[in-house]
Structure formats: C-alpha cells, structure tokens
Design a protein around this motif. Sequence first.
Motif, mmCIF file in Angstrom:
data_model
loop_
_atom_site.group_PDB
_atom_site.id
_atom_site.type_symbol
_atom_site.label_atom_id
_atom_site.label_comp_id
_atom_site.label_asym_id
_atom_site.label_seq_id
_atom_site.Cartn_x
_atom_site.Cartn_y
_atom_site.Cartn_z
ATOM 1 N N VAL A 1 -5.447 0.026 14.579
ATOM 2 C CA VAL A 1 -5.442 -0.613 13.608
ATOM 3 C C VAL A 1 -4.803 -2.004 14.130
ATOM 4 O O VAL A 1 -3.783 -2.261 14.626
ATOM 5 C CB VAL A 1 -4.363 0.056 12.459
ATOM 6 N N GLU A 2 -5.634 -3.040 13.746
ATOM 7 C CA GLU A 2 -5.213 -4.531 14.205
ATOM 8 C C GLU A 2 -4.410 -4.967 12.974
ATOM 9 O O GLU A 2 -3.780 -5.944 13.087
ATOM 10 C CB GLU A 2 -6.309 -5.249 14.549
ATOM 11 N N GLY A 3 -4.789 -4.707 11.641
ATOM 12 C CA GLY A 3 -3.978 -5.288 10.595
ATOM 13 C C GLY A 3 -4.439 -4.372 9.385
ATOM 14 O O GLY A 3 -5.200 -3.709 9.367
ATOM 15 N N ALA A 4 -3.677 -4.448 8.280
ATOM 16 C CA ALA A 4 -3.594 -3.918 7.016
ATOM 17 C C ALA A 4 -3.100 -4.656 5.932
ATOM 18 O O ALA A 4 -2.275 -5.405 5.943
ATOM 19 C CB ALA A 4 -3.026 -2.564 7.300
ATOM 20 N N CYS A 5 -3.528 -3.963 4.935
ATOM 21 C CA CYS A 5 -3.043 -4.808 3.360
ATOM 22 C C CYS A 5 -2.838 -3.505 2.690
ATOM 23 O O CYS A 5 -3.873 -2.777 2.350
ATOM 24 C CB CYS A 5 -3.867 -6.059 2.894
ATOM 25 N N ALA B 1 0.251 -6.426 5.282
ATOM 26 C CA ALA B 1 0.593 -7.168 4.109
ATOM 27 C C ALA B 1 0.638 -6.674 2.910
ATOM 28 O O ALA B 1 0.058 -5.306 2.884
ATOM 29 C CB ALA B 1 -0.488 -8.301 4.273
ATOM 30 N N LEU B 2 1.260 -7.168 1.900
ATOM 31 C CA LEU B 2 1.223 -6.449 0.540
ATOM 32 C C LEU B 2 0.705 -7.559 -0.300
ATOM 33 O O LEU B 2 0.980 -8.589 -0.331
ATOM 34 C CB LEU B 2 2.839 -6.323 0.159
ATOM 35 N N ALA B 3 0.068 -6.839 -1.522
ATOM 36 C CA ALA B 3 -0.764 -7.849 -2.307
ATOM 37 C C ALA B 3 -0.773 -6.767 -3.751
ATOM 38 O O ALA B 3 -0.878 -5.578 -3.655
ATOM 39 C CB ALA B 3 -2.114 -8.203 -1.910
ATOM 40 N N ASN B 4 -0.971 -7.579 -4.717
ATOM 41 C CA ASN B 4 -1.090 -6.793 -5.985
ATOM 42 C C ASN B 4 -2.577 -6.400 -6.033
ATOM 43 O O ASN B 4 -3.413 -6.894 -5.500
ATOM 44 C CB ASN B 4 -1.134 -7.932 -7.385
ATOM 45 N N ASP B 5 -2.604 -5.224 -6.503
ATOM 46 C CA ASP B 5 -3.991 -4.672 -6.431
ATOM 47 C C ASP B 5 -5.352 -5.254 -7.302
ATOM 48 O O ASP B 5 -6.338 -5.552 -7.001
ATOM 49 C CB ASP B 5 -4.355 -3.186 -6.973
ATOM 50 N N ALA B 6 -4.708 -5.948 -8.412
ATOM 51 C CA ALA B 6 -6.008 -6.926 -8.978
ATOM 52 C C ALA B 6 -6.195 -8.107 -8.253
ATOM 53 O O ALA B 6 -7.430 -8.496 -8.409
ATOM 54 C CB ALA B 6 -5.257 -7.276 -10.601
ATOM 55 N N VAL B 7 -5.391 -8.697 -7.586
ATOM 56 C CA VAL B 7 -5.418 -9.808 -6.709
ATOM 57 C C VAL B 7 -6.419 -9.225 -5.581
ATOM 58 O O VAL B 7 -7.345 -9.970 -5.275
ATOM 59 C CB VAL B 7 -4.280 -10.290 -5.974
ATOM 60 N N CYS B 8 -6.209 -8.136 -5.071
ATOM 61 C CA CYS B 8 -7.080 -7.587 -3.874
ATOM 62 C C CYS B 8 -8.408 -7.566 -4.719
ATOM 63 O O CYS B 8 -9.489 -8.083 -3.676
ATOM 64 C CB CYS B 8 -6.567 -6.309 -3.496
ATOM 65 N N ALA B 9 -8.663 -6.987 -5.710
ATOM 66 C CA ALA B 9 -10.118 -6.853 -6.291
ATOM 67 C C ALA B 9 -10.873 -8.004 -6.282
ATOM 68 O O ALA B 9 -12.026 -8.310 -6.303
ATOM 69 C CB ALA B 9 -10.106 -5.820 -7.738
ATOM 70 N N THR B 10 -9.927 -9.146 -7.037
ATOM 71 C CA THR B 10 -10.339 -10.385 -7.326
ATOM 72 C C THR B 10 -10.836 -11.186 -6.215
ATOM 73 O O THR B 10 -11.997 -12.010 -5.877
ATOM 74 C CB THR B 10 -9.403 -11.214 -7.809
ATOM 75 N N ALA C 1 -14.077 -3.141 -4.434
ATOM 76 C CA ALA C 1 -13.723 -4.544 -4.405
ATOM 77 C C ALA C 1 -12.195 -4.844 -4.075
ATOM 78 O O ALA C 1 -11.805 -5.642 -2.999
ATOM 79 C CB ALA C 1 -13.691 -5.167 -5.609
ATOM 80 N N GLY C 2 -11.365 -3.790 -4.358
ATOM 81 C CA GLY C 2 -9.830 -3.825 -4.000
ATOM 82 C C GLY C 2 -9.713 -3.397 -2.466
ATOM 83 O O GLY C 2 -9.036 -4.243 -1.826
ATOM 84 N N ALA C 3 -10.526 -2.592 -1.905
ATOM 85 C CA ALA C 3 -10.323 -2.385 -0.413
ATOM 86 C C ALA C 3 -11.170 -3.279 0.303
ATOM 87 O O ALA C 3 -10.333 -4.051 1.474
ATOM 88 C CB ALA C 3 -11.188 -0.939 -0.154
ATOM 89 N N LEU C 4 -12.205 -4.158 -0.229
ATOM 90 C CA LEU C 4 -12.559 -5.186 0.520
ATOM 91 C C LEU C 4 -11.833 -6.150 0.437
ATOM 92 O O LEU C 4 -11.561 -7.144 1.391
ATOM 93 C CB LEU C 4 -13.904 -5.550 -0.073
#
Length: 245
Positions: free
Chosen positions: A5-9, A50-59, A233-236
Amino acid sequence: MLGDVEGACLALPGIVDDESGQAVFVPNLGWFEPVDVAAAVENLLGCRPALANDAVCATVGEAHFGAGRGLFSFLMLTLGTAVGAAMVVDGRPLDAYGRYGGELGHIPLVHGGLPSSCGIDGCLQQYGSATALMRLATEAGLEVGVASDVFALSEAGDERAAAVADEFCGYVAEGTAGLTNIFRPEAVILAGGAARAGETLRALVEEKLHARTYASAILGAPRVLLAEEPAGAGALGAAAIARAG
C-alpha cells in the motif's frame, strides 16, 4: 493488499482531524469522543492514512469521475442512512474554521422536530435521508424493502406512496434550497439509497427546489442531477484524496 500500500484514505461519517489523525466526533458509529484511528490503521498498512468525511470523499469522487466532471461548482447530497453533503468550488471541497465545516446534513430543518444522534433536533438528516423515507413509508402503512421502492409504488399509482414521495422530496428540496441560497451552486447532485429511485425523485426534487430558490424566476436555479458513481464515489474520492496527499 496490506503488503503493498502506497497510500490510503479513510472515509468516515463525521468530523475528522486529518492533521492529528483523529476521528473527532462520529455519532453514527458511536464515537462521541476522539478516536486515534489513523494510528491503528497505520499499524496495519505501514503508511499513515489520510482522514476525510465520507460525504466529502463521495463528492470528490463525483467531481473527478462522475456527474460533477466539467462543473465549476456543485452541491452533493448523499441520501443514505443519514444525509451527507459537501460543496465543491473550482474542483475543491469547501472547508471552514478548524476544518470541521461541511456538516450540511445537520442543518436545523424542522423546529422542535425529531431527535437526532448528532444532538440537533429536527435536522435535515431526520427528514431527508433514506432512513427517514423508510420511516415515512412505515407511518403511511406501506410495505417496502428499500427506500426507493416508495417511488416505484408511486409510479404504479399507489396514492399513499405518491404522498410519501411528495413529502420526502419537499424536505430534501427545502434543505437544499437553504444551501442553494447561500452557495448558489451550478448544480445539485443526489446520491445514496434514496437516489436509486432515479428520474422520478430527481425531477420532483428539482421542481420543488426551483420553487424554493431565491429569485429563481430571474436567476434560475441549479440543475438537479443523479450521481453517476452512486456505489463507488466514496471509494474513488478517498483514493483521489490519498493520491493527492
């Protein structure tokens, strides 16, 4: 996968602090105190996520890969277990002081309304989520398996289902109109379980949003679109955030 794994969110349904690696307040998971989730995941992956809100990720996912491509600004609403929302301007999600903004699903909508796990009675997610649509259907005596079934019954001529669909879309439009009158996005994108109802829901929300948007007769109102990547969308978006970080 864990070995290369090179990176994750991590996409989490609540307030997160990417700098400290903490999930600050995630009531839908029962996390009412900060949780050092990044450190726990780093022990598994060997890299700090990284950490992000799930709706932000989907957006972000829709902005890069879905219905948001080519739009300068748009508001995204995920009508699922709760209501997630985020606003994109010039390809970037808006944030606020402390990076804790964007909790648009928790705007007060109904005075003295239903209690919510967030502590705000009558917030948008209690009336505009797929969970809320299921509640309205049950109260109307409808037997449905998933939220979008309400719209299928409405299309088939069920008057109770039509009334529930109309009430639900009214709540979604009212919450969206308040945000529209603040941000004036180019478009509104709907995702989540309720949005699986498709064109019937989209058209009804758009009609009601136009009626509730300030000066729409002169300035027009945002188009309402359906997400093109409703499941992924969230995963992407999380992958895009991880790559950018």
